[in-house]
Design a protein around this motif. Sequence first.
Motif, mmCIF file in Angstrom:
data_model
loop_
_atom_site.group_PDB
_atom_site.id
_atom_site.type_symbol
_atom_site.label_atom_id
_atom_site.label_comp_id
_atom_site.label_asym_id
_atom_site.label_seq_id
_atom_site.Cartn_x
_atom_site.Cartn_y
_atom_site.Cartn_z
ATOM 1 N N PRO A 21 35.603 26.971 42.190
ATOM 2 C CA PRO A 21 34.837 26.000 41.414
ATOM 3 C C PRO A 21 34.525 26.473 39.995
ATOM 4 O O PRO A 21 34.176 25.670 39.144
ATOM 5 C CB PRO A 21 33.554 25.834 42.219
ATOM 6 N N MET A 22 34.707 27.782 39.711
ATOM 7 C CA MET A 22 34.336 28.319 38.401
ATOM 8 C C MET A 22 35.384 29.231 37.772
ATOM 9 O O MET A 22 35.275 29.562 36.610
ATOM 10 C CB MET A 22 33.023 29.098 38.514
ATOM 11 N N LEU A 23 36.340 29.696 38.538
ATOM 12 C CA LEU A 23 37.321 30.700 38.099
ATOM 13 C C LEU A 23 36.593 31.958 37.616
ATOM 14 O O LEU A 23 36.899 32.555 36.602
ATOM 15 C CB LEU A 23 38.245 30.139 37.012
ATOM 16 N N ASN A 24 35.597 32.353 38.380
ATOM 17 C CA ASN A 24 34.730 33.460 38.000
ATOM 18 C C ASN A 24 35.347 34.835 38.252
ATOM 19 O O ASN A 24 35.421 35.665 37.348
ATOM 20 C CB ASN A 24 33.399 33.343 38.748
ATOM 21 N N TYR A 25 35.782 35.099 39.465
ATOM 22 C CA TYR A 25 36.198 36.455 39.825
ATOM 23 C C TYR A 25 37.338 36.975 38.958
ATOM 24 O O TYR A 25 37.330 38.126 38.528
ATOM 25 C CB TYR A 25 36.597 36.533 41.303
ATOM 26 N N ASP A 26 38.323 36.147 38.682
ATOM 27 C CA ASP A 26 39.499 36.614 37.959
ATOM 28 C C ASP A 26 39.232 36.901 36.488
ATOM 29 O O ASP A 26 40.013 37.587 35.840
ATOM 30 C CB ASP A 26 40.635 35.594 38.085
ATOM 31 N N VAL A 27 38.131 36.386 35.939
ATOM 32 C CA VAL A 27 37.837 36.646 34.529
ATOM 33 C C VAL A 27 36.511 37.365 34.292
ATOM 34 O O VAL A 27 36.317 37.942 33.229
ATOM 35 C CB VAL A 27 37.876 35.344 33.684
ATOM 36 N N GLN A 28 35.610 37.374 35.271
ATOM 37 C CA GLN A 28 34.291 37.974 35.067
ATOM 38 C C GLN A 28 34.057 39.247 35.882
ATOM 39 O O GLN A 28 33.157 40.013 35.571
ATOM 40 C CB GLN A 28 33.188 36.963 35.417
ATOM 41 N N ASN A 29 34.841 39.461 36.936
ATOM 42 C CA ASN A 29 34.656 40.622 37.800
ATOM 43 C C ASN A 29 35.688 41.688 37.431
ATOM 44 O O ASN A 29 36.890 41.446 37.553
ATOM 45 C CB ASN A 29 34.798 40.204 39.262
ATOM 46 N N LYS A 30 35.228 42.838 36.977
ATOM 47 C CA LYS A 30 36.133 43.873 36.466
ATOM 48 C C LYS A 30 37.155 44.316 37.512
ATOM 49 O O LYS A 30 38.347 44.444 37.211
ATOM 50 C CB LYS A 30 35.324 45.070 35.976
ATOM 51 N N ALA A 31 36.719 44.548 38.740
ATOM 52 C CA ALA A 31 37.643 45.015 39.780
ATOM 53 C C ALA A 31 38.737 43.982 40.043
ATOM 54 O O ALA A 31 39.919 44.323 40.153
ATOM 55 C CB ALA A 31 36.883 45.334 41.065
ATOM 56 N N PHE A 32 38.345 42.708 40.120
ATOM 57 C CA PHE A 32 39.347 41.667 40.366
ATOM 58 C C PHE A 32 40.247 41.462 39.163
ATOM 59 O O PHE A 32 41.456 41.274 39.305
ATOM 60 C CB PHE A 32 38.687 40.339 40.766
ATOM 61 N N SER A 33 39.691 41.485 37.954
ATOM 62 C CA SER A 33 40.538 41.256 36.783
ATOM 63 C C SER A 33 41.552 42.377 36.617
ATOM 64 O O SER A 33 42.705 42.123 36.246
ATOM 65 C CB SER A 33 39.706 41.054 35.515
ATOM 66 N N GLU A 34 41.167 43.601 36.924
ATOM 67 C CA GLU A 34 42.134 44.702 36.870
ATOM 68 C C GLU A 34 43.224 44.516 37.921
ATOM 69 O O GLU A 34 44.409 44.726 37.661
ATOM 70 C CB GLU A 34 41.427 46.046 37.075
ATOM 71 N N LEU A 35 42.821 44.093 39.106
ATOM 72 C CA LEU A 35 43.770 43.865 40.190
ATOM 73 C C LEU A 35 44.739 42.733 39.846
ATOM 74 O O LEU A 35 45.961 42.870 40.017
ATOM 75 C CB LEU A 35 43.024 43.530 41.484
ATOM 76 N N VAL A 36 44.225 41.633 39.346
ATOM 77 C CA VAL A 36 45.087 40.503 38.976
ATOM 78 C C VAL A 36 46.063 40.932 37.876
ATOM 79 O O VAL A 36 47.241 40.592 37.925
ATOM 80 C CB VAL A 36 44.253 39.271 38.553
ATOM 81 N N SER A 37 45.584 41.687 36.921
ATOM 82 C CA SER A 37 46.453 42.170 35.845
ATOM 83 C C SER A 37 47.613 42.993 36.398
ATOM 84 O O SER A 37 48.774 42.773 36.048
ATOM 85 C CB SER A 37 45.641 43.002 34.852
ATOM 86 N N VAL A 38 47.307 43.923 37.283
ATOM 87 C CA VAL A 38 48.357 44.750 37.903
ATOM 88 C C VAL A 38 49.282 43.877 38.740
ATOM 89 O O VAL A 38 50.513 43.984 38.643
ATOM 90 C CB VAL A 38 47.729 45.875 38.764
ATOM 91 N N ASN A 39 48.707 43.002 39.564
ATOM 92 C CA ASN A 39 49.519 42.151 40.430
ATOM 93 C C ASN A 39 50.447 41.232 39.639
ATOM 94 O O ASN A 39 51.601 41.037 40.013
ATOM 95 C CB ASN A 39 48.635 41.326 41.363
ATOM 96 N N LEU A 40 49.953 40.652 38.556
ATOM 97 C CA LEU A 40 50.816 39.798 37.735
ATOM 98 C C LEU A 40 51.977 40.606 37.162
ATOM 99 O O LEU A 40 53.101 40.118 37.098
ATOM 100 C CB LEU A 40 50.015 39.131 36.614
ATOM 101 N N GLY A 41 51.696 41.855 36.781
ATOM 102 C CA GLY A 41 52.755 42.733 36.289
ATOM 103 C C GLY A 41 53.781 43.073 37.359
ATOM 104 O O GLY A 41 54.947 43.331 37.057
ATOM 105 N N GLU A 42 53.342 43.045 38.612
ATOM 106 C CA GLU A 42 54.240 43.328 39.733
ATOM 107 C C GLU A 42 54.809 42.042 40.339
ATOM 108 O O GLU A 42 55.340 42.054 41.434
ATOM 109 C CB GLU A 42 53.506 44.147 40.794
#
Length: 144
Positions: A21-42
């Motif tokens: 409902p907010m797209l919060n974790y992927d842009v506001q949570n450091k652990a998740f944003s780092e994970l998404v960044s790595v995952n997108l690269g992979e």
Amino acid sequence: MTIKKLIELENKSKEVWVISPMLNYDVQNKAFSELVSVNLGEKTKYRYIVPATPLVEKNLGLYKKIYKVTDQDIANNFLILPPSEFNPFIVECAIYDASTKCVACAAPATDDGNDEVIWFNSATAKEMAKSFKALWKKYKRVSL
């Protein structure tokens, strides 16, 4: 399940479908944003269903900036639906590897310090994946 375990699950997944409902974790949570960044690269595939609210629009701008994605990437990977009166009550849900192991979890829409995550049983996870696919096909007019 805890957020830490959820991060481990997402790290091992090849495809992640998120209803937020907010797209919060992927842009506001450091652990998740780092994970998404790595995952997108992979080349982990992310697909999102989000409402067209001012907050989500703001967070989409952050998403583009953080992950260096294009407007075309957003168009391909996001299904943006009209907002609903229910948005404030919706938790964030994620479905992992729907075509193989199909695991679904839910957490508060924002990182509120609650470390607990709901893990749905297999039947519920498969129904959630089926609904996600149906919405994606209905509005994006393409299959996942």
